[in-house]
Design an enzyme around this catalytic site. Structure first.
Site, PDB file in Angstrom:
ATOM      1  N   CYS A 101       0.865  -1.183   0.000  1.00 40.40           N
ATOM      2  CA  CYS A 101       0.000   0.000   0.000  1.00 40.40           C
ATOM      3  C   CYS A 101       0.898   1.227   0.000  1.00 40.40           C
ATOM      4  CB  CYS A 101      -0.896  -0.019   1.233  1.00 40.40           C
ATOM      5  SG  CYS A 101      -1.996   1.396   1.354  1.00 40.40           S
ATOM      6  N   HIS A 149      -9.179  -4.020  -1.945  1.00 39.35           N
ATOM      7  CA  HIS A 149      -8.193  -3.291  -1.132  1.00 39.35           C
ATOM      8  C   HIS A 149      -8.629  -1.836  -0.956  1.00 39.35           C
ATOM      9  CE1 HIS A 149      -3.867  -2.284   0.020  1.00 39.35           C
ATOM     10  NE2 HIS A 149      -4.389  -1.091  -0.231  1.00 39.35           N
ATOM     11  N   GLU A 150      -9.009  -1.209  -2.085  1.00 39.05           N
ATOM     12  CA  GLU A 150      -9.368   0.221  -2.018  1.00 39.05           C
ATOM     13  C   GLU A 150     -10.685   0.427  -1.272  1.00 39.05           C
ATOM     14  OE1 GLU A 150      -6.939   1.910  -2.614  1.00 39.05           O
ATOM     15  OE2 GLU A 150      -5.836   0.467  -3.816  1.00 39.05           O
TER      16      GLU A 150
HETATM   17 ZN   LIG Z   1      -3.821   0.818   0.284  1.00 41.47          ZN
END
Ligand SMILES: [Zn+2]
Length: 137
Positions: free
Chosen positions: A86, A127-128
């Site tokens: 990330c 993930h987002e």
């Molecule tokens: Zn991230």
């Protein structure tokens, strides 16, 4: 406008608020910032640039996609273990993802859309979308 990446996990853990029609500029900035980090990033949530609104930008293949107020309406029963990084965090961490998801969202013009994501695209969107809830890997 390309914005700075937020790395303060206390800020990143705050859930985001619904996006409105007034958030077009925020969405444009998110897309511009994602494109500026194209070498090492395939997705970004608005709170990563300091905007706590439910907006996500992802790159799938060559195409960029903006999702405003995305909601997962269906997901695969099967999951798999992935390793993700990330831009807001250091290192790579293990995380469990669904093989596919179906998402409803609004596009940049607030037109309602529905899309099924599979494989890497599904992983990026999950993930987002976690970022929108304040969930970090
Ligand atoms: Zn991230």
């Amino acid at each position: 406008m390309v914005r700075e990446i937020v790395r303060d996990t206390a800020l990143l853990r705050q859930p985001s608020l619904p996006a409105t029609r007034k958030d077009g500029k925020a969405a444009d900035d998110l897309l511009a910032t994602l494109k500026a980090h194209a070498a090492d990033c395939v997705g970004m949530a608005a709170n990563m640039i300091g905007i706590t609104k439910r907006i996500v930008a992802v790159r799938t293949g060559q195409a960029y996609l903006l999702l405003l107020n995305p909601v997962i309406t269906a997901r695969s029963p099967e999951t798999y273990l992935a390793e993700e990084g990330c831009l807001s965090l250091d290192g790579v961490r293990p995380v469990r993802r669904h093989a596919w998801i179906e998402v409803t969202y609004c596009d940049r013009k607030f037109k309602r859309k529905q899309q099924r994501f599979t494989g890497l695209a599904a992983q990026i969107v999950q993930h987002e979308m976690d970022h929108l809830e304040g969930i970090l890997i």
